[in-house]
Enzyme design. Structure first.
Site, mmCIF file in Angstrom:
data_model
loop_
_atom_site.group_PDB
_atom_site.id
_atom_site.type_symbol
_atom_site.label_atom_id
_atom_site.label_comp_id
_atom_site.label_asym_id
_atom_site.label_seq_id
_atom_site.Cartn_x
_atom_site.Cartn_y
_atom_site.Cartn_z
ATOM 1 N N ASP A 29 13.449 -23.871 8.341
ATOM 2 C CA ASP A 29 12.480 -24.269 7.296
ATOM 3 C C ASP A 29 12.116 -25.732 7.502
ATOM 4 O O ASP A 29 12.991 -26.584 7.677
ATOM 5 C CB ASP A 29 13.075 -24.049 5.900
ATOM 6 C CG ASP A 29 12.051 -24.262 4.786
ATOM 7 O OD1 ASP A 29 11.748 -23.297 4.064
ATOM 8 O OD2 ASP A 29 11.565 -25.394 4.627
ATOM 9 N N ASP A 77 5.952 -22.303 6.466
ATOM 10 C CA ASP A 77 6.835 -23.269 7.154
ATOM 11 C C ASP A 77 8.252 -22.732 7.342
ATOM 12 O O ASP A 77 9.183 -23.499 7.549
ATOM 13 C CB ASP A 77 6.881 -24.594 6.378
ATOM 14 C CG ASP A 77 7.805 -24.559 5.189
ATOM 15 O OD1 ASP A 77 7.953 -23.488 4.566
ATOM 16 O OD2 ASP A 77 8.394 -25.608 4.879
ATOM 17 N N GLU A 78 8.406 -21.430 7.302
ATOM 18 C CA GLU A 78 9.755 -20.886 7.281
ATOM 19 C C GLU A 78 9.818 -19.565 8.047
ATOM 20 O O GLU A 78 8.961 -18.713 7.878
ATOM 21 C CB GLU A 78 10.104 -20.660 5.815
ATOM 22 C CG GLU A 78 11.401 -20.020 5.523
ATOM 23 C CD GLU A 78 11.513 -19.734 4.027
ATOM 24 O OE1 GLU A 78 12.634 -19.561 3.560
ATOM 25 O OE2 GLU A 78 10.476 -19.674 3.323
#
Ligand code: TTP
Ligand code: MG
Length: 353
Positions: free
Chosen positions: A8, A106-107
């Protein structure tokens, strides 16, 4: 031991801004939802870690953030740029060849398969290093024996962290944590648990499973299993190249009702394609093109897979109307991605209430 890795990015939108605007580095600043002129009317999308020291958080009204920190700097959002960085990031991580689930912009989660602990740490360090080197961005990597544990470990190691929690360490790692650290436990469930005298994950593990299930249904079963260290949730592979969508050009200055009609058609064609392929989606991208031929996009990832046209329509309409606020669009488009094979609806995590 089968291991999972969760990557992340740290304060993702803010770090993207720092990467191209060195003057922001190390400063308290936020990325808001509006342009500079209307910033006080919006909310905080994310903030740099120095801003977090003032108590500023995502989803807080921007005006409140400025109350908390008088030297706060502001960056207007640039969704297209974040989306591009995200694509580069995911492409780089996929090069490693592990089954990968993109969970949000974003992960992502990786299924490392059977792997020795030291090897998993080496891989984690390598991925972090490459993200830093190739994208100039900080990230945090969590590793453990299920996707959900890897996520909790990752949250614990933020920012710029790399952490492994081995099977035998899991319960002692989890026990002292507040119940809100478990994914899916929002403020409402937290206060219900507190009123039952349950404050920590350890308290959940000692509670009566039947009582938890009676009170919270499947969420009760889930929290009990997580707390006991028995969760083994894996990765649901997502395929980035696959996306399905439609675009349409409109005449003149379309009204809101024209946009709605056009979008309805685009959504129904998109869902029909999706159904033919027998797939479900998790991410929605809405796009507009203005009369001056500039494009704007917005993307939303949900925490479940679906093929619902209602979900696609209402979510994309909201994004398009936002994009249409500034200028009337000439063209609108909708696209679904993060596709998997399946029917019905699969939840990844329980909704945060
Ligand atoms: P997160 O990963 O939840 O947050 P973050 O990357 O900013 O910070 P960290 O992971 O280090 O705690 O979300 C990723 C991006 O999604 C975030 O940079 C901005 C966007 N976002 C919003 O726009 N609104 C929100 O309420 C949240 C939580 C995130
Ligand atoms: Mg993040």
């Amino acid at each position: 031991m089968k291991l999972f890795m969760l990557v992340d990015m740290d304060s993702f939108f803010a770090s993207c801004e720092e990467a191209r605007r060195p003057e922001l580095r190390g400063k308290p600043f936020i990325v808001g939802t509006n342009d500079e002129e209307h910033k006080l009317r919006g909310v905080v999308q994310t903030c740099s870690y120095p801003a977090r020291r003032f108590g500023i958080r995502s989803a807080m009204p921007t005006a409140k953030a400025f109350d908390l920190c008088k030297d706060l700097l502001y960056a207007k959002p640039d969704d297209e740029y974040y989306e591009k960085v995200s694509e580069q990031l995911m492409a780089m991580i996929r090069e490693y060849g592990y089954p990968t689930e993109v969970m949000s912009i974003d992960e992502c989660a990786l299924d490392l398969g059977e792997m020795e602990y030291p090897e998993s740490l080496k891989k984690g360090a390598e991925i972090k290093f490459r993200i830093r080197k190739e994208l100039s961005l900080p990230s945090t990597v969590g590793i453990s024996i299920s996707k959900i544990y890897a996520k909790i470990v990752c949250d614990d190691a933020k920012p710029d962290g790399l952490k492994l929690v081995r099977a035998e360490e899991l319960t002692s790692f989890l026990q002292p944590k507040g119940v809100s650290k478990l994914l899916g436990i929002g403020p409402k469930t937290e206060s219900q648990l507190n009123s039952m005298g349950i404050r920590t994950v350890g308290d959940i593990s000692k509670a009566n499973q039947m009582v938890l299930i009676e009170r919270f249904g499947s969420l009760g079963r889930y929290m009990y299993s997580i707390a006991r260290g028995t969760d083994r949730t894996g990765v649901v592979e997502t395929y980035p190249v696959l996306s399905i969508g439609r675009e349409a050009t409109m005449a003149g200055e379309p009204t809101e009702s024209v946009i709605k009609d056009v979008l309805k058609r685009l959504v129904s064609a998109t869902i029909s394609d999706l159904e033919k392929k027998g797939m479900l989606f998790k991410s929605i991208t809405a796009k507009v093109r203005y009369a001056d031929f500039t494009d704007k996009i917005k993307t939303k990832s949900m925490n479940y897979y679906t093929s619902s046209s209602d979900v696609l329509y209402s979510t994309s309409l909201k994004m398009i109307l936002q994009l249409a606020k500034a200028k009337r669009p000439r063209k609108v488009g909708v696209r679904v991605s993060s596709l998997i094979n399946g029917t019905g609806q699969h939840r990844l995590f329980h909704d945060t209430d």
